[in-house]
Design an enzyme around this catalytic site. Structure first.
Site, short mmCIF file in Angstrom:
data_model
loop_
_atom_site.label_atom_id
_atom_site.label_comp_id
_atom_site.label_asym_id
_atom_site.label_seq_id
_atom_site.Cartn_x
_atom_site.Cartn_y
_atom_site.Cartn_z
N ASP A 67 0.82 -1.21 0.00
CA ASP A 67 0.00 0.00 0.00
C ASP A 67 0.85 1.27 0.00
O ASP A 67 2.07 1.22 0.18
CB ASP A 67 -0.96 0.00 1.20
CG ASP A 67 -0.28 -0.42 2.51
OD1 ASP A 67 0.96 -0.41 2.57
OD2 ASP A 67 -0.99 -0.76 3.47
N ASN A 136 -7.43 -2.59 14.12
CA ASN A 136 -8.83 -2.90 13.81
C ASN A 136 -8.93 -4.15 12.91
O ASN A 136 -9.98 -4.42 12.34
CB ASN A 136 -9.51 -1.71 13.13
CG ASN A 136 -8.84 -1.33 11.81
OD1 ASN A 136 -7.88 -1.98 11.38
ND2 ASN A 136 -9.34 -0.29 11.16
N HIS A 138 -7.12 -4.66 10.13
CA HIS A 138 -6.84 -4.45 8.71
C HIS A 138 -5.54 -5.13 8.29
O HIS A 138 -4.63 -5.31 9.08
CB HIS A 138 -6.90 -2.97 8.31
CG HIS A 138 -5.75 -2.11 8.74
ND1 HIS A 138 -5.90 -0.78 9.07
CD2 HIS A 138 -4.43 -2.36 8.89
CE1 HIS A 138 -4.73 -0.27 9.38
NE2 HIS A 138 -3.82 -1.20 9.28
N GLU A 143 -9.63 -1.95 5.11
CA GLU A 143 -10.28 -1.58 6.36
C GLU A 143 -11.55 -2.40 6.56
O GLU A 143 -12.11 -2.93 5.59
CB GLU A 143 -10.63 -0.08 6.32
CG GLU A 143 -9.42 0.85 6.20
CD GLU A 143 -8.66 1.03 7.53
OE1 GLU A 143 -8.59 0.06 8.31
OE2 GLU A 143 -8.12 2.12 7.75
C1 GLP Z 1 -0.41 0.36 8.55
C2 GLP Z 1 -0.11 -0.42 7.28
C3 GLP Z 1 -0.34 -1.89 7.47
C4 GLP Z 1 0.33 -2.34 8.74
C5 GLP Z 1 -0.34 -1.69 9.91
C6 GLP Z 1 0.20 -2.12 11.25
O1 GLP Z 1 -1.70 0.83 8.63
N1 GLP Z 1 -0.85 0.02 6.15
O2 GLP Z 1 0.15 -2.60 6.35
O3 GLP Z 1 0.23 -3.72 8.87
O4 GLP Z 1 -0.15 -0.30 9.77
O5 GLP Z 1 1.25 -1.31 11.62
P1 GLP Z 1 2.18 -1.53 12.86
O6 GLP Z 1 3.04 -2.68 12.53
O7 GLP Z 1 2.97 -0.25 12.95
O8 GLP Z 1 1.31 -1.77 14.04
#
Ligand code: GLP
Length: 241
Positions: A67, A136, A138, A143
């Site tokens: 992404d 959440n 995702h 989402e």
């Molecule tokens: C972001 C990314 C995700 C990632 C998520 C969790 O929103 N788009 O791909 O998995 O955060 O992030 P973290 O590892 O910092 O908790």
């Protein structure tokens, strides 16, 4: 599904990195699906270290990322292109033209989604796809919603995601409201999926993702259907099991 229990963040990072190490070592032309976020930072550091020691050659590796934020240029230190360059690409001998991310600055987002979808589908999915998990549920920026979206698409980020990701920005108001993300079909096409989860704050959602109902309300729950899912999580994240 296999669950690998790690002691802590460092242990999780090393264990998850070893899966990518093994794949890339055995198949130097691997296609790797990559993710951003804090959960996977240690894994990238570990791969960089293996490269520095002369154990890992990235010259034939191809990558695509899950992404990118809409509206952030590649040289903004909050863009995912910047994150990847900064944490992995510029420290290893990967060819930058073999690294793919959505272009968050594309004039037309729909055209960019189509282009990026062809890139991902052109590879036939990743050999190994790395994933983090949003608070959440995702994955990528898929989402919670009423349905799973298959291909690359643009999304309005959840208020909770904007809040969670604001820790990387000077001000919550600076967090982009939109992103381009690979869809669920794109992710599920991978031969192997490695989900990295760390910390007690993810314990509840990790349990829901792995043991709860498979529903677009908890996007990561779809991973239960993948035939080669490896969850690498630390004790804190697995504390509800
Ligand atoms: C972001 C990314 C995700 C990632 C998520 C969790 O929103 N788009 O791909 O998995 O955060 O992030 P973290 O590892 O910092 O908790």
């Amino acid at each position: 599904m296999r669950i690998i229990k790690a002691k802590d963040y460092e242990d999780m990072s090393r264990k998850a990195a070893s899966i990518f190490f093994a794949r890339t070592f055995m198949r130097p032309d691997s296609v790797l699906g990559l993710a951003t976020g804090s959960s996977v930072l240690g894994l990238y550091a570990s791969l960089v270290e293996s490269h520095r020691k002369g154990d890992l050659d990235f010259s034939g590796v191809r990558t695509f990322n899950l992404d990118e934020y809409v509206g952030l240029p590649a040289d903004s230190d909050q863009s995912y292109r910047y994150y990847m360059n900064d944490n992995l690409f510029r420290h290893v001998n990967i060819r930058i033209e073999n690294t793919h991310l959505p272009d968050g600055m594309a004039k037309d987002t729909d055209t960019e989604c189509k282009r990026y979808n062809s890139v991902v589908e052109g590879f036939g999915g990743a050999d190994v796809q790395l994933l983090g998990l949003g608070l959440n549920g995702h994955i990528g920026f898929n989402e919670p919603g009423d349905s799973f979206v298959g291909g690359v698409h643009a999304v309005d980020l959840d208020e909770s995601t904007i809040k969670a990701n604001s820790r990387f920005f000077a001000d919550e108001g600076d967090v982009p409201r939109r992103a381009i993300t690979m869809g669920i079909r794109n992710i599920m096409m991978a031969g192997k999926i490695v989900l990295c989860v760390s910390g007690a704050q993810k314990a509840g959602i990790l349990r829901e993702v792995l043991c709860g109902e498979i529903t677009p309300r908890v996007p990561g729950s779809v991973l239960q259907l993948h035939r080669d899912l490896i969850v690498v999580a630390d004790e804190a994240a697995l504390s509800r099991f």
